[in-house]
Enzyme design. Structure first.
Site, PDB file in Angstrom:
ATOM      1  N   ASN A   8       0.863  -1.180   0.000  1.00  0.00           N
ATOM      2  CA  ASN A   8       0.000   0.000   0.000  1.00  0.00           C
ATOM      3  C   ASN A   8       0.899   1.228   0.000  1.00  0.00           C
ATOM      4  OD1 ASN A   8      -1.812   2.076   0.516  1.00  0.00           O
ATOM      5  ND2 ASN A   8      -2.945   0.958   2.070  1.00  0.00           N
ATOM      6  N   ARG A  90      -2.150  -1.891  -3.824  1.00  0.00           N
ATOM      7  CA  ARG A  90      -3.354  -1.081  -3.672  1.00  0.00           C
ATOM      8  C   ARG A  90      -3.210   0.143  -4.565  1.00  0.00           C
ATOM      9  NH1 ARG A  90      -4.204   4.052  -0.173  1.00  0.00           N
ATOM     10  NH2 ARG A  90      -6.452   4.299  -0.305  1.00  0.00           N
ATOM     11  N   HIS A 179     -12.240   3.248  -0.827  1.00  0.00           N
ATOM     12  CA  HIS A 179     -12.255   2.245   0.260  1.00  0.00           C
ATOM     13  C   HIS A 179     -12.887   0.924  -0.175  1.00  0.00           C
ATOM     14  CE1 HIS A 179     -12.393   5.846   3.273  1.00  0.00           C
ATOM     15  NE2 HIS A 179     -11.135   5.487   3.047  1.00  0.00           N
ATOM     16  N   ARG A 240     -11.553  16.474   5.869  1.00  0.00           N
ATOM     17  CA  ARG A 240     -12.360  16.702   4.670  1.00  0.00           C
ATOM     18  C   ARG A 240     -13.783  17.106   5.050  1.00  0.00           C
ATOM     19  NH1 ARG A 240     -10.745  10.952   2.297  1.00  0.00           N
ATOM     20  NH2 ARG A 240      -8.486  11.254   2.139  1.00  0.00           N
ATOM     21  N   GLU A 383      -7.439  -4.995   4.620  1.00  0.00           N
ATOM     22  CA  GLU A 383      -7.270  -4.748   3.190  1.00  0.00           C
ATOM     23  C   GLU A 383      -6.082  -5.515   2.628  1.00  0.00           C
ATOM     24  OE1 GLU A 383      -8.449  -0.261   2.383  1.00  0.00           O
ATOM     25  OE2 GLU A 383      -7.558  -0.493   4.376  1.00  0.00           O
TER      26      GLU A 383
END
Length: 396
Positions: A8, A90, A179, A240, A383
């Site tokens: 990742n 990823r 995601h 955010r 993940e």
């Protein structure tokens, strides 16, 4: 024995886990932080609690990968680099090109580069890492696992924006989500816990961390998700803003004497969310510590919970029902009170939380009452394991 490494790569980081496959045993894991900055931190955890760490300047991802591969053999985690037969990467933006994980050959890598306009901070770094792996491990299969691919099953009614259709046709302006690997992993696990084929389930997955999103998973497929064209849309997040009225942007730009839209987007991405609302921190833990004495921190937490609750309610309507709600990621797995508050506002459709069961962090558990019509689960996301599984599937 065959090994698969799940990678990742961020703009200044490299997180990884090495697995023995198909047994799915973690052999080692680590992270390289502050790549390209002073005092980069290189860490490997392996064996029975052993840890290797060094702090030194690491100029770029290629040097970081060289160090990683060297240490895997020097620490005798593996005997030879030939043991690594697969590398899963990823990748944030797959656009409409990658509807599932894919072997990355030269043509696919070119597409990853082209899609960088949708993820300028991520895709270039991820493409660079893949090239380094191709160079250093030429016989290793490289597989791209895309954040967006799980959401390519969304119907037009959910991925199209209500703007001129030609903008989608000419410029690919649509909702893509993110995601996806996490939502796919926890929804699959939730179906297993329900004891049903995933094709017969309606599941709402809440990936709640510094970046946060909610996804409606109907029959194992994403039918809607809260993030949009970029990860800026949807829930209130760490820094955010989440959803806002687009007309607010020119209004604020005029008030702030801004002339470049990029400056406004930077504010929405880096100075808003929990941080902007509270004026304290983007970290939920800091807000929880301050909420009793700081009204802004308390309100920021309440807004976060409110937006999660609204998306869950919306997606229950989208799917005309829901069998299970899943909480995952940093906040979802560890914030006991947040989970309770969110579910407390959803009792109208038969969702009840068991306070005793919910008093847990980071552990897979059902947290709903025995008679709750909708099951609620805490499922830690993985993940990296999902990436390793996708590599294994494409090696067959």
């Amino acid at each position: 024995m065959s090994k698969t490494i799940a990678v990742n790569a961020g703009s200044s980081s490299l997180k990884w886990q090495l697995y023995t496959m198909p047994e799915e045993v973690v052999v080692a894991k680590g992270i390289v932080e502050r790549i390209g900055l002073n005092d980069s931190i290189f860490t490997i955890k392996y064996g029975s609690g052993e840890k290797y760490e060094v702090i030194k300047d690491i100029e770029d991802h290629e040097i970081a990968i060289h160090m990683l591969l060297d240490q895997l053999t020097e620490l005798k985690i593996i005997e030879s680099l030939e043991e690594i037969t697969g590398a899963g990467h990823r990748i944030v933006a797959g656009g409409e090109h990658f509807k599932e994980s894919a072997i990355i050959d030269d043509a696919a890598l070119k597409l990853v580069d082209e899609l960088a306009e949708f993820a300028p901070l991520h895709n270039p770094a991820e493409a660079k890492v893949i090239r380094v792996f191709q160079k250093l491990l030429p016989d290793t299969l490289n597989v791209g696992v895309f954040d967006t691919s799980f959401h390519t099953t969304m119907p037009e009614v959910n991925y199209l924006y209500s703007i001129p259709k030609e903008y989608y046709e000419k410029f690919a302006a649509r909702k893509y989500g993110a995601h996806g690997t996490s939502h796919r992993f926890v929804s699959k696990r939730a179906a297993e816990l329900l004891g049903k084929p995933i094709e017969e389930t309606k599941i709402i997955t809440c990936h709640l961390g510094n970046g946060a999103s909610v996804t409606a998973v109907d029959g194992g497929k994403s039918v809607d998700t809260s993030m949009g064209f970029t990860p800026l849309a949807g829930l209130t997040m760490g820094t955010r803003s989440g959803d806002i009225d687009a007309s607010l942007l020119p209004y604020l730009m005029e008030k702030l004497n801004l002339t470049d839209i990029k400056d406004m987007i930077d504010i929405l991405n880096k100075k808003s969310g929990l941080f902007g609302l509270s004026g304290i921190s983007s970290d939920m833990r800091d807000l929880l510590a301050a909420e009793e004495t700081n009204k802004d921190a308390k309100v920021a937490i309440e807004i976060f919970e409110d937006r999660v609750r609204k998306y869950i309610g919306s997606y229950a309507a989208t799917m005309n029902g829901v069998d299970a709600i899943v909480f995952t990621a940093g906040i979802g797995e560890n914030d006991i009170e947040m989970r309770e508050n969110v579910i407390h506002g959803l009792t109208w459709f038969g969702c009840e939380i068991d306070r005793e069961k919910n008093n847990v962090r980071g552990k897979e558990v059902e947290i709903s009452t025995a008679d709750s019509k909708v099951k609620v689960f805490l499922i830690p996301t993985d993940e990296e394991l999902m990436i390793a599984r996708d590599v294994q599937a494409l090696q067959k």
